[in-house]
Design a protein around this motif. Structure first.
Motif, PDB file in Angstrom:
ATOM      1  N   LYS A  65      21.132  -3.172  -9.832  1.00 37.40           N
ATOM      2  CA  LYS A  65      22.085  -3.699  -8.628  1.00 37.40           C
ATOM      3  C   LYS A  65      21.280  -3.593  -7.388  1.00 37.40           C
ATOM      4  CE  LYS A  65      26.706  -2.669  -7.407  1.00 37.40           C
ATOM      5  NZ  LYS A  65      28.017  -1.862  -7.937  1.00 37.40           N
ATOM      6  N   GLY A  66      20.525  -2.362  -7.349  1.00 38.54           N
ATOM      7  CA  GLY A  66      19.759  -2.137  -6.083  1.00 38.54           C
ATOM      8  C   GLY A  66      19.122  -0.685  -6.202  1.00 38.54           C
ATOM      9  N   ILE A  67      17.871  -0.440  -5.389  1.00 39.66           N
ATOM     10  CA  ILE A  67      17.218   0.775  -5.364  1.00 39.66           C
ATOM     11  C   ILE A  67      17.408   1.343  -3.846  1.00 39.66           C
ATOM     12  CG2 ILE A  67      14.743   1.408  -5.554  1.00 39.66           C
ATOM     13  CD1 ILE A  67      14.142  -1.244  -7.009  1.00 39.66           C
ATOM     14  N   VAL A  68      17.752   2.753  -4.191  1.00 47.83           N
ATOM     15  CA  VAL A  68      17.693   3.427  -2.711  1.00 47.83           C
ATOM     16  C   VAL A  68      16.578   4.130  -2.689  1.00 47.83           C
ATOM     17  CG1 VAL A  68      18.983   5.332  -1.563  1.00 47.83           C
ATOM     18  CG2 VAL A  68      20.334   3.562  -3.104  1.00 47.83           C
ATOM     19  N   ALA A  69      15.974   4.268  -1.462  1.00 51.17           N
ATOM     20  CA  ALA A  69      14.729   5.177  -1.381  1.00 51.17           C
ATOM     21  C   ALA A  69      14.746   6.629  -0.563  1.00 51.17           C
ATOM     22  CB  ALA A  69      13.477   4.062  -0.286  1.00 51.17           C
ATOM     23  N   LYS A  70      14.026   7.352  -0.693  1.00 52.16           N
ATOM     24  CA  LYS A  70      14.049   8.857  -0.264  1.00 52.16           C
ATOM     25  C   LYS A  70      13.537   8.700   1.384  1.00 52.16           C
ATOM     26  CE  LYS A  70      12.654  13.535  -1.170  1.00 52.16           C
ATOM     27  NZ  LYS A  70      12.202  14.311  -2.407  1.00 52.16           N
ATOM     28  N   GLU A 119       0.900  -1.407   0.136  1.00 52.45           N
ATOM     29  CA  GLU A 119      -0.113   0.039  -0.044  1.00 52.45           C
ATOM     30  C   GLU A 119       0.848   1.356   0.041  1.00 52.45           C
ATOM     31  OE1 GLU A 119      -3.503  -0.057  -0.377  1.00 52.45           O
ATOM     32  OE2 GLU A 119      -2.899  -2.228  -0.583  1.00 52.45           O
ATOM     33  N   LYS A 120       2.222   1.254   0.031  1.00 54.69           N
ATOM     34  CA  LYS A 120       2.902   2.253   0.243  1.00 54.69           C
ATOM     35  C   LYS A 120       3.752   2.703  -1.127  1.00 54.69           C
ATOM     36  CE  LYS A 120       3.369   1.946   5.158  1.00 54.69           C
ATOM     37  NZ  LYS A 120       4.352   1.734   6.124  1.00 54.69           N
ATOM     38  N   VAL A 121       4.213   3.959  -1.430  1.00 55.22           N
ATOM     39  CA  VAL A 121       4.653   4.108  -2.566  1.00 55.22           C
ATOM     40  C   VAL A 121       5.931   4.603  -2.327  1.00 55.22           C
ATOM     41  CG1 VAL A 121       4.772   5.463  -4.672  1.00 55.22           C
ATOM     42  CG2 VAL A 121       2.647   4.437  -3.794  1.00 55.22           C
ATOM     43  N   TYR A 122       7.300   4.747  -2.468  1.00 53.27           N
ATOM     44  CA  TYR A 122       8.357   5.197  -2.277  1.00 53.27           C
ATOM     45  C   TYR A 122       9.191   5.710  -3.502  1.00 53.27           C
ATOM     46  CZ  TYR A 122       8.004   1.904   1.646  1.00 53.27           C
ATOM     47  OH  TYR A 122       7.238   1.416   2.744  1.00 53.27           O
ATOM     48  N   ASN A 123       9.928   7.098  -3.088  1.00 54.91           N
ATOM     49  CA  ASN A 123      10.534   7.682  -4.064  1.00 54.91           C
ATOM     50  C   ASN A 123      12.041   7.116  -4.026  1.00 54.91           C
ATOM     51  OD1 ASN A 123      11.869   9.778  -5.499  1.00 54.91           O
ATOM     52  ND2 ASN A 123      10.865  11.494  -4.617  1.00 54.91           N
ATOM     53  N   CYS A 124      12.276   6.819  -5.347  1.00 58.57           N
ATOM     54  CA  CYS A 124      13.535   5.875  -5.266  1.00 58.57           C
ATOM     55  C   CYS A 124      14.482   6.365  -6.216  1.00 58.57           C
ATOM     56  CB  CYS A 124      13.212   4.382  -5.488  1.00 58.57           C
ATOM     57  SG  CYS A 124      11.970   3.918  -4.286  1.00 58.57           S
ATOM     58  N   MET A 125      15.715   5.676  -6.141  1.00 63.62           N
ATOM     59  CA  MET A 125      16.880   5.716  -7.420  1.00 63.62           C
ATOM     60  C   MET A 125      17.204   4.343  -7.576  1.00 63.62           C
ATOM     61  SD  MET A 125      17.233   8.949  -8.310  1.00 63.62           S
ATOM     62  CE  MET A 125      18.760   8.669  -9.201  1.00 63.62           C
ATOM     63  N   ALA A 126      17.017   4.039  -8.797  1.00 65.77           N
ATOM     64  CA  ALA A 126      17.480   2.877  -9.219  1.00 65.77           C
ATOM     65  C   ALA A 126      18.879   2.511  -9.745  1.00 65.77           C
ATOM     66  CB  ALA A 126      16.431   2.146 -10.079  1.00 65.77           C
ATOM     67  N   ILE A 127      19.686   1.822  -9.402  1.00 69.33           N
ATOM     68  CA  ILE A 127      21.114   1.809  -9.808  1.00 69.33           C
ATOM     69  C   ILE A 127      21.138   0.518 -10.894  1.00 69.33           C
ATOM     70  CG2 ILE A 127      23.721   1.362  -9.336  1.00 69.33           C
ATOM     71  CD1 ILE A 127      20.864   3.507  -6.922  1.00 69.33           C
ATOM     72  N   ILE A 128      21.461   0.762 -11.989  1.00 67.20           N
ATOM     73  CA  ILE A 128      21.861  -0.324 -13.132  1.00 67.20           C
ATOM     74  C   ILE A 128      23.121  -0.491 -13.238  1.00 67.20           C
ATOM     75  CG2 ILE A 128      20.995  -1.080 -15.351  1.00 67.20           C
ATOM     76  CD1 ILE A 128      18.734   0.787 -15.144  1.00 67.20           C
ATOM     77  N   GLU A 129      23.759  -1.592 -13.625  1.00 62.64           N
ATOM     78  CA  GLU A 129      24.864  -1.814 -13.955  1.00 62.64           C
ATOM     79  C   GLU A 129      25.080  -3.089 -14.781  1.00 62.64           C
ATOM     80  OE1 GLU A 129      28.509  -0.324 -11.731  1.00 62.64           O
ATOM     81  OE2 GLU A 129      28.742  -2.417 -11.237  1.00 62.64           O
ATOM     82  N   ASN A 130      25.903  -3.104 -15.769  1.00 66.46           N
ATOM     83  CA  ASN A 130      26.074  -4.300 -16.773  1.00 66.46           C
ATOM     84  C   ASN A 130      24.666  -4.913 -17.004  1.00 66.46           C
ATOM     85  OD1 ASN A 130      29.009  -3.961 -16.773  1.00 66.46           O
ATOM     86  ND2 ASN A 130      29.114  -5.020 -14.845  1.00 66.46           N
ATOM     87  N   TRP A 149       1.751  11.348  -1.383  1.00 66.96           N
ATOM     88  CA  TRP A 149       1.907  10.416  -2.321  1.00 66.96           C
ATOM     89  C   TRP A 149       3.039   9.214  -1.883  1.00 66.96           C
ATOM     90  CZ3 TRP A 149       3.054  15.469  -4.815  1.00 66.96           C
ATOM     91  CH2 TRP A 149       1.963  16.218  -5.476  1.00 66.96           C
ATOM     92  N   PHE A 150       3.748   9.932  -1.078  1.00 65.46           N
ATOM     93  CA  PHE A 150       5.205   8.979  -0.854  1.00 65.46           C
ATOM     94  C   PHE A 150       5.371   8.676   0.632  1.00 65.46           C
ATOM     95  CE2 PHE A 150       6.445  11.100  -4.746  1.00 65.46           C
ATOM     96  CZ  PHE A 150       6.468  10.204  -5.671  1.00 65.46           C
ATOM     97  N   THR A 151       5.903   7.494   1.091  1.00 71.23           N
ATOM     98  CA  THR A 151       6.005   7.126   2.456  1.00 71.23           C
ATOM     99  C   THR A 151       7.625   7.526   2.784  1.00 71.23           C
ATOM    100  OG1 THR A 151       4.238   5.802   2.432  1.00 71.23           O
ATOM    101  CG2 THR A 151       6.259   5.256   4.127  1.00 71.23           C
ATOM    102  N   PRO A 152       8.200   8.059   3.773  1.00 72.65           N
ATOM    103  CA  PRO A 152       9.606   8.059   4.043  1.00 72.65           C
ATOM    104  C   PRO A 152      10.127   6.749   4.352  1.00 72.65           C
ATOM    105  CG  PRO A 152       8.059   9.716   5.229  1.00 72.65           C
ATOM    106  CD  PRO A 152       7.105   8.800   4.594  1.00 72.65           C
TER     107      PRO A 152
END
Length: 615
Positions: free
Chosen positions: A106-111, A91-102, A125-128
């Motif tokens: 690779k992983g996702i960082v959330a605000k 039920e929760k939405v997060y504001n994220c940065m996705a890290i792509i490599e090769n 809109w977003f959950t901390p």
């Protein structure tokens, strides 16, 4: 000696333009790959656009954003890509940065912190995200770590503070990144433009590079993304407290990529000094805002009721500057192509010719209009190349007036019916100018400014009519001085007559000698009261106690001005609720949809204003 080449990319995105947004990201990645960059960082919510608003609350929208992320994987070889998107977990939405490599996620960082001040409503809109927390996210059958993480590239550790994260003082994630000995910190942002704001960001970036012991990267979104907020596309890099990279702000391009090479040895890069001119910032942001609004709304041009006064003249010049700046940066074919036009200019003055294609103006004279304002409007329109039309509205005003006189059984007089007789002139202009806009498939430009919005000195369904209100967030005091600056610095000689006139609505008979400041108060006083009352949210007494020390004005007169401001402010909230969409350009505005909410019905500060008389 180990080194890493970092690319930072700003993007002009549009909510729901999935194909266009993805193409901008892919094009920036390809450019960075050609330049042999090791890593590229995009802004916050780059895949969807920051201004997607309640779309973030749906189930399908974040899911589609993740599918767009999957589409990026094949383009992410030989480079690490950090890109922003919303991620829904139950039920929760997060504001994220996705890290792509090769070609792999690779992983996702959330605000961790949400922006909830001014124009921002992120908690809707977003959950901390909780500091230190990591869980797994199912990315098309593969478990991906999501949460508070750091990464490694070529021996350099890096992490993220996503926009608001960096502004939270001692609680900011950067301190935990410092404790984890990161070398590079990225701040992917969606930070709205406001005049003077870039200096605040510069100080943040420089200070962060010192206190966090890291090279600090700042990457912002670009352009008028979704209607109101404008992003300046700022890219900055600081090291050891010195600003070493900063790009050209408010570009007309779809994306910009800037590069910074960092090595373990300190380089001899020279610090950057970037002076700020508020007048230049205003014209840059407003003209780009108009361009993006025009092309994203798929309209064919602009229509403007050009009165010859300050407000409409400002907007006419902004359109001319839109054409000049956009054509110079993109080239005429690309500038017109992004507007869906294939026209080839036929003269040696393509800017003036294109203004004629995009801007139609009209001077709508009433019996109270002066020849001076007609000359002012005509001269300006002709000097910038706009189409200029003019007509009389006397028959329309007479028709409306006679109908109501017959209905109520008496003649209307200026003594008894002043406001009604003024307003009908402004309202009679609206249907005609709207008709011209409809015929031209164009946007009607509304001419209200912020000072008028404060006190309701504007006719609803008259001069407030429009598709977009470009200067509604800017005060009249600033506009008056900006026009003088534009005449001299930008070379708009057609503004000479405008700048020689006293601002007036020209709605009363000429023997009344009507001026705006006589009807209201000096615009400088409105601005002084407004900053304290609206920006700083002070009470009437606080406003008085502050201004009586600052202004050389008699105390009783100052009290009357303050009373007038607060009474008119309270009475006219319903007008502000109905103003056309406006750009956020200054440190604050009075648009209830974006910055300052106030009840439509209230007691109108009655008790607070009575207390003024006790001082």
């Amino acid at each position: 000696m180990s080194s890493i080449k970092v690319a930072c990319a700003t993007l002009n995105q549009t909510p729901l333009d999935w194909k266009g947004n993805l193409e901008h990201i892919k094009s920036a990645i390809q450019e960075a790959q050609k330049e042999k960059a090791d890593l590229i960082c995009f802004p916050e919510l780059a895949i969807t656009g920051y201004g997607s608003e309640d779309l973030f609350l749906s189930y399908w929208f974040p899911q589609k954003a993740v599918k767009q992320l999957e589409k990026l994987l094949p383009f992410c070889g030989d480079i690490t890509v950090a890109v922003g998107l919303p991620v829904r977990i139950q039920e929760k939405v997060y504001n994220c940065m996705a890290i792509i490599e090769n070609h792999e996620l690779k992983g996702i960082v959330a605000k961790q912190f949400m922006a909830i001040d001014g124009v921002h409503y992120e908690f809707r809109w977003f959950t901390p995200w909780e500091a230190g927390k990591i869980l797994t996210f199912d990315f098309f059958g593969k478990d991906i770590p999501l949460g508070d993480m750091i990464f490694d590239k070529k021996g350099f550790k890096y992490g993220f503070e996503i926009c608001e994260d960096a502004w939270r003082g001692d609680a900011r994630p950067g301190y935990r990144l410092k404790d984890r000995h990161v070398d590079l910190i990225f701040n992917p942002s969606a930070s709205h433009f406001a005049m003077g704001k870039t200096k605040e960001r510069e100080e943040l970036v420089k200070k962060s590079s010192i206190i966090l012991h890291a090279v600090y990267f700042y990457v912002n979104l670009l352009g008028n993304e979704s209607g109101r907020m404008i992003f300046d596309g700022e890219i900055m890099v600081a090291r050891y407290g010195e600003l070493l990279l900063k790009n050209k702000l408010l570009s007309y391009k779809d994306f910009q990529v800037q590069y910074f090479e960092h090595s373990e040895a300190q380089s001899d890069l020279q610090p950057i000094n970037s002076p700020i001119d508020k007048n230049e910032e205003f014209v840059q942001a407003a003209s780009l805002g108009l361009y993006d609004y025009l092309r994203k709304s798929k309209s064919k041009g602009f229509v403007l009721s050009l009165s010859g006064g300050a407000d409409s003249s400002t907007i006419a010049v902004l359109v001319a500057e839109m054409v000049r700046r956009g054509s110079e940066e993109l080239g005429v074919p690309v500038f017109l192509g992004k507007l869906g036009m294939s026209y080839i200019p036929q003269t040696d003055n393509p800017v003036k010719e294109i203004v004629g294609l995009l801007l139609t103006t009209a001077y709508q004279a009433s019996e109270n209009s002066s020849f001076s304002t007609f000359q002012s409007a005509k001269t300006l329109a002709e000097s910038i190349g706009a189409v200029f039309k003019h007509w009389e509205i006397g028959d329309e005003v007479k028709g409306y007036t006679e109908k109501i006189e017959n209905a109520i059984g008496r003649r209307l007089t200026w003594k008894a019916d002043d406001i009604a007789l003024q307003n009908i002139q402004a309202r009679a202009r609206s249907p005609i100018i709207w008709m011209l806009a409809n015929i031209n498939h164009a946007l009607l430009l509304s001419t209200s400014n912020r000072s008028e919005g404060d006190v309701g000195y504007t006719t609803m369904d008259g001069d407030t009519s429009g598709s977009i209100s470009p200067i509604a967030a800017v005060d009249k005091y600033f506009i008056i001085q900006w026009l003088k600056w534009a005449e001299i610095t930008l070379g708009y000689k057609g503004l000479a007559k405008v700048n020689g006139l006293q601002p007036t609505a020209e709605l009363r008979p000429s023997d009344n000698q009507q001026t705006d400041e006589t009807d209201l108060m000096p615009y400088s006083i409105i601005l002084a009261i407004e900053k304290l009352a609206i920006r700083d949210r002070r009470s009437p007494i606080d406003v008085f106690l502050n201004l009586k020390e600052e202004l050389e004005i008699e105390a009783d007169l100052l009290k009357e001005y303050i009373k007038k401001f607060f009474r008119l402010w309270s009475r006219n909230q319903w007008k502000r609720e109905r103003l056309a969409p406006s750009f956020h350009l200054d440190e604050f505005n009075v648009d209830p949809k974006t910055w300052y909410r106030f009840p439509i019905l209230s007691g109108g500060y009655e008790e607070e204003l009575k207390e003024l008389d006790t001082y």
